[in-house]
Design an enzyme around this catalytic site. Sequence first.
Site, PDB file in Angstrom:
ATOM      1  N   ALA A 128     -13.007   4.386 -20.997  1.00  0.00           N
ATOM      2  CA  ALA A 128     -13.764   5.353 -20.190  1.00  0.00           C
ATOM      3  C   ALA A 128     -13.491   6.791 -20.640  1.00  0.00           C
ATOM      4  CB  ALA A 128     -13.393   5.174 -18.715  1.00  0.00           C
ATOM      5  N   TYR A 143       0.825  -1.222   0.000  1.00  0.00           N
ATOM      6  CA  TYR A 143       0.000   0.000   0.000  1.00  0.00           C
ATOM      7  C   TYR A 143       0.856   1.268   0.000  1.00  0.00           C
ATOM      8  CZ  TYR A 143      -4.201  -2.704   0.027  1.00  0.00           C
ATOM      9  OH  TYR A 143      -5.203  -3.566  -0.358  1.00  0.00           O
ATOM     10  N   ASN A 145     -12.771   2.673  -5.888  1.00  0.00           N
ATOM     11  CA  ASN A 145     -11.341   2.996  -5.990  1.00  0.00           C
ATOM     12  C   ASN A 145     -10.860   3.713  -4.746  1.00  0.00           C
ATOM     13  OD1 ASN A 145     -11.615   1.939  -8.500  1.00  0.00           O
ATOM     14  ND2 ASN A 145     -11.664   3.906  -9.561  1.00  0.00           N
ATOM     15  N   HIS A 165     -14.606   1.398  -0.582  1.00  0.00           N
ATOM     16  CA  HIS A 165     -13.508   0.486  -0.213  1.00  0.00           C
ATOM     17  C   HIS A 165     -12.340   1.206   0.443  1.00  0.00           C
ATOM     18  CE1 HIS A 165     -14.946  -2.776  -3.323  1.00  0.00           C
ATOM     19  NE2 HIS A 165     -15.691  -2.733  -2.235  1.00  0.00           N
ATOM     20  N   CYS A 185       0.292   6.337  16.212  1.00  0.00           N
ATOM     21  CA  CYS A 185      -0.925   7.062  15.837  1.00  0.00           C
ATOM     22  C   CYS A 185      -0.844   8.484  16.399  1.00  0.00           C
ATOM     23  CB  CYS A 185      -2.133   6.334  16.413  1.00  0.00           C
ATOM     24  SG  CYS A 185      -3.655   7.283  16.343  1.00  0.00           S
TER      25      CYS A 185
HETATM   26  C1  BJW Z   1     -11.781  -0.264 -18.408  1.00  0.00           C
HETATM   27  C2  BJW Z   1     -10.635   0.337 -18.843  1.00  0.00           C
HETATM   28  C3  BJW Z   1     -10.770   1.529 -19.472  1.00  0.00           C
HETATM   29  C4  BJW Z   1     -10.037  -1.573 -17.927  1.00  0.00           C
HETATM   30  N1  BJW Z   1     -12.010   2.064 -19.608  1.00  0.00           N
HETATM   31  N2  BJW Z   1     -13.003   0.168 -18.522  1.00  0.00           N
HETATM   32  C5  BJW Z   1     -19.476 -15.436  -2.496  1.00  0.00           C
HETATM   33  C6  BJW Z   1     -20.516 -14.851  -3.219  1.00  0.00           C
HETATM   34  C7  BJW Z   1     -20.786 -13.479  -3.112  1.00  0.00           C
HETATM   35  C8  BJW Z   1     -20.021 -12.662  -2.284  1.00  0.00           C
HETATM   36  C9  BJW Z   1     -19.004 -13.259  -1.578  1.00  0.00           C
HETATM   37  C10 BJW Z   1     -18.728 -14.603  -1.686  1.00  0.00           C
HETATM   38  N3  BJW Z   1     -17.670 -14.880  -0.872  1.00  0.00           N
HETATM   39  C11 BJW Z   1     -17.263 -13.728  -0.285  1.00  0.00           C
HETATM   40  C12 BJW Z   1     -18.069 -12.723  -0.696  1.00  0.00           C
HETATM   41  C13 BJW Z   1     -17.990 -11.292  -0.343  1.00  0.00           C
HETATM   42  C14 BJW Z   1     -16.766 -10.640  -0.927  1.00  0.00           C
HETATM   43  C15 BJW Z   1     -16.734 -10.857  -2.443  1.00  0.00           C
HETATM   44  O1  BJW Z   1     -17.365 -10.154  -3.212  1.00  0.00           O
HETATM   45  N4  BJW Z   1     -15.970 -11.829  -2.901  1.00  0.00           N
HETATM   46  C16 BJW Z   1     -15.916 -12.129  -4.334  1.00  0.00           C
HETATM   47  C17 BJW Z   1     -14.492 -12.448  -4.719  1.00  0.00           C
HETATM   48  C18 BJW Z   1     -16.916 -13.211  -4.638  1.00  0.00           C
HETATM   49  N5  BJW Z   1     -16.884  -9.203  -0.629  1.00  0.00           N
HETATM   50  C19 BJW Z   1     -16.436  -8.697   0.513  1.00  0.00           C
HETATM   51  O2  BJW Z   1     -15.840  -9.379   1.331  1.00  0.00           O
HETATM   52  C20 BJW Z   1     -16.765  -7.237   0.774  1.00  0.00           C
HETATM   53  N6  BJW Z   1     -17.395  -7.116   2.045  1.00  0.00           N
HETATM   54  C21 BJW Z   1     -18.608  -7.658   2.276  1.00  0.00           C
HETATM   55  O3  BJW Z   1     -19.219  -8.301   1.416  1.00  0.00           O
HETATM   56  O4  BJW Z   1     -19.094  -7.395   3.527  1.00  0.00           O
HETATM   57  C22 BJW Z   1     -20.359  -7.988   3.887  1.00  0.00           C
HETATM   58  C23 BJW Z   1     -21.569  -7.175   3.506  1.00  0.00           C
HETATM   59  C24 BJW Z   1     -22.816  -7.669   3.777  1.00  0.00           C
HETATM   60  C25 BJW Z   1     -23.963  -6.956   3.427  1.00  0.00           C
HETATM   61  C26 BJW Z   1     -23.860  -5.710   2.826  1.00  0.00           C
HETATM   62  C27 BJW Z   1     -22.625  -5.205   2.580  1.00  0.00           C
HETATM   63  C28 BJW Z   1     -21.490  -5.947   2.911  1.00  0.00           C
HETATM   64  C29 BJW Z   1     -15.482  -6.393   0.803  1.00  0.00           C
HETATM   65  C30 BJW Z   1     -14.864  -6.293  -0.544  1.00  0.00           C
HETATM   66  C31 BJW Z   1     -13.540  -5.538  -0.456  1.00  0.00           C
HETATM   67  C32 BJW Z   1     -12.858  -5.403  -1.816  1.00  0.00           C
HETATM   68  N7  BJW Z   1     -11.565  -4.850  -1.650  1.00  0.00           N
HETATM   69  C33 BJW Z   1     -10.717  -4.647  -2.841  1.00  0.00           C
HETATM   70  C34 BJW Z   1      -9.271  -4.307  -2.390  1.00  0.00           C
HETATM   71  C35 BJW Z   1      -9.169  -3.032  -1.596  1.00  0.00           C
HETATM   72  C36 BJW Z   1      -8.913  -1.818  -2.403  1.00  0.00           C
HETATM   73  C37 BJW Z   1      -7.536  -1.749  -3.011  1.00  0.00           C
HETATM   74  O5  BJW Z   1      -6.601  -2.432  -2.571  1.00  0.00           O
HETATM   75  O6  BJW Z   1      -7.403  -0.981  -3.967  1.00  0.00           O
HETATM   76  O7  BJW Z   1     -11.261  -3.613  -3.652  1.00  0.00           O
HETATM   77  S1  BJW Z   1     -10.664  -6.062  -3.921  1.00  0.00           S
HETATM   78  C38 BJW Z   1     -10.570  -5.151  -5.396  1.00  0.00           C
HETATM   79  O8  BJW Z   1     -11.709  -5.476  -6.225  1.00  0.00           O
HETATM   80  C39 BJW Z   1     -10.702  -3.666  -4.990  1.00  0.00           C
HETATM   81  C40 BJW Z   1     -11.689  -3.167  -6.015  1.00  0.00           C
HETATM   82  O9  BJW Z   1     -12.330  -2.006  -5.532  1.00  0.00           O
HETATM   83  C41 BJW Z   1     -12.594  -4.350  -6.249  1.00  0.00           C
HETATM   84  C42 BJW Z   1     -13.339  -4.305  -7.559  1.00  0.00           C
HETATM   85  O10 BJW Z   1     -12.461  -4.395  -8.658  1.00  0.00           O
HETATM   86  P1  BJW Z   1     -12.759  -3.553  -9.964  1.00  0.00           P
HETATM   87  O11 BJW Z   1     -12.687  -2.131  -9.677  1.00  0.00           O
HETATM   88  O12 BJW Z   1     -14.000  -4.058 -10.603  1.00  0.00           O
HETATM   89  O13 BJW Z   1     -11.451  -3.917 -10.858  1.00  0.00           O
HETATM   90  P2  BJW Z   1     -11.210  -5.128 -11.882  1.00  0.00           P
HETATM   91  O14 BJW Z   1      -9.762  -5.189 -12.138  1.00  0.00           O
HETATM   92  O15 BJW Z   1     -11.866  -6.371 -11.427  1.00  0.00           O
HETATM   93  O16 BJW Z   1     -12.012  -4.679 -13.195  1.00  0.00           O
HETATM   94  C43 BJW Z   1     -11.631  -3.548 -13.962  1.00  0.00           C
HETATM   95  C44 BJW Z   1     -12.635  -3.402 -15.111  1.00  0.00           C
HETATM   96  O17 BJW Z   1     -12.302  -2.202 -15.816  1.00  0.00           O
HETATM   97  C45 BJW Z   1     -12.580  -4.547 -16.133  1.00  0.00           C
HETATM   98  O18 BJW Z   1     -13.916  -4.975 -16.428  1.00  0.00           O
HETATM   99  C46 BJW Z   1     -11.943  -3.926 -17.374  1.00  0.00           C
HETATM  100  O19 BJW Z   1     -12.439  -4.420 -18.588  1.00  0.00           O
HETATM  101  C47 BJW Z   1     -12.322  -2.456 -17.206  1.00  0.00           C
HETATM  102  N8  BJW Z   1     -11.390  -1.507 -17.825  1.00  0.00           N
HETATM  103  N9  BJW Z   1      -9.544  -0.497 -18.538  1.00  0.00           N
HETATM  104  C48 BJW Z   1     -13.097   1.373 -19.127  1.00  0.00           C
HETATM  105  N10 BJW Z   1      -9.731   2.229 -19.951  1.00  0.00           N
END
Ligand code: BJW
Length: 233
Positions: free
Chosen positions: A219, A56, A92, A109, A136
Amino acid sequence: MPDINSIVVLTGAGISAESGLRTFRAEDGLWEDHPVEEVATPEGFARDPALVQRFYDERRAQVRAAQPNAAHEALGRLDREFTGELLIVTQNIDDLHERGGAKRVLHMHGESLSAWCQSCNARHRWEDTLGDGPPCPSCGEAAMRPDIVWFGEMPYEMEPIFDALSACDLFVSIGTSGAVYPAAGFVQQAAANGARTLELNLEESLGSRNFDESRLGPASTLVPQWVDEVLAR
Ligand code: BJW
């Protein structure tokens, strides 16, 4: 065409890709070099805090060096000129929406430029490295971690986000793969409440079939075009 009075925009890593910040799940994405369970879970942090802090610290430096692109700037213009309700929900951790001029932004996030004290719960703006855990500024304990929502942790601001999703008449998803919940479910939530749904993404995503319309392309091209359409109405 019906009026648009309330818009929710969800953004993901794809909107910052053209600012030079890597996405997660592409072949050259962040998870290729850094397995998700090592750097984006509380268990990974407990196992090897120095590794996670280093990951990070590097990302914080990259965020500070990056500049907003035409897509961030277009959303900044939308925020200034759209007189209806608007909420930009970003997954993001960069601050490119704010530096692109947007004000109505929630970081579900967490934020790269913030540190969270696990001892006293204080949050501090943090621009430098966290290294091996400085004291801290509030309580003096060496318990600062990145203010990031990892897998298994509750995302921020869920209440105002769900309220906005249930009241919007247009939901737009930009640059996200639809792989991570709860954000991946927002499209169905908004649609269930009668909103039109639009996806702007480089390529088809896991959630494309849930949208009324998907536009494919970078985008930096699609977002300014869409903002022009909205503001011309
Ligand atoms: C372009 C482009 C260009 C490229 N123009 N486009 C089983 C089933 C369902 C859920 C779960 C499950 N088991 C566990 C879960 C829950 C879990 C989860 O979802 N897991 C999955 C893997 C299944 N989720 C959690 O644990 C979350 N918490 C939670 O659910 O709490 C309980 C709750 C209950 C009730 C209500 C609410 C909550 C927490 C999730 C935390 C995610 N954290 C991260 C890392 C931290 C941030 C960091 O380090 O930066 O967040 S993971 C990572 O993925 C990051 C992102 O924000 C997140 C999403 O990724 P994103 O942004 O979609 O990126 P990519 O790379 O996947 O996609 C990029 C896209 O852009 C692509 O489509 C490209 O094509 C496109 N692109 N260039 C336009 N120029």
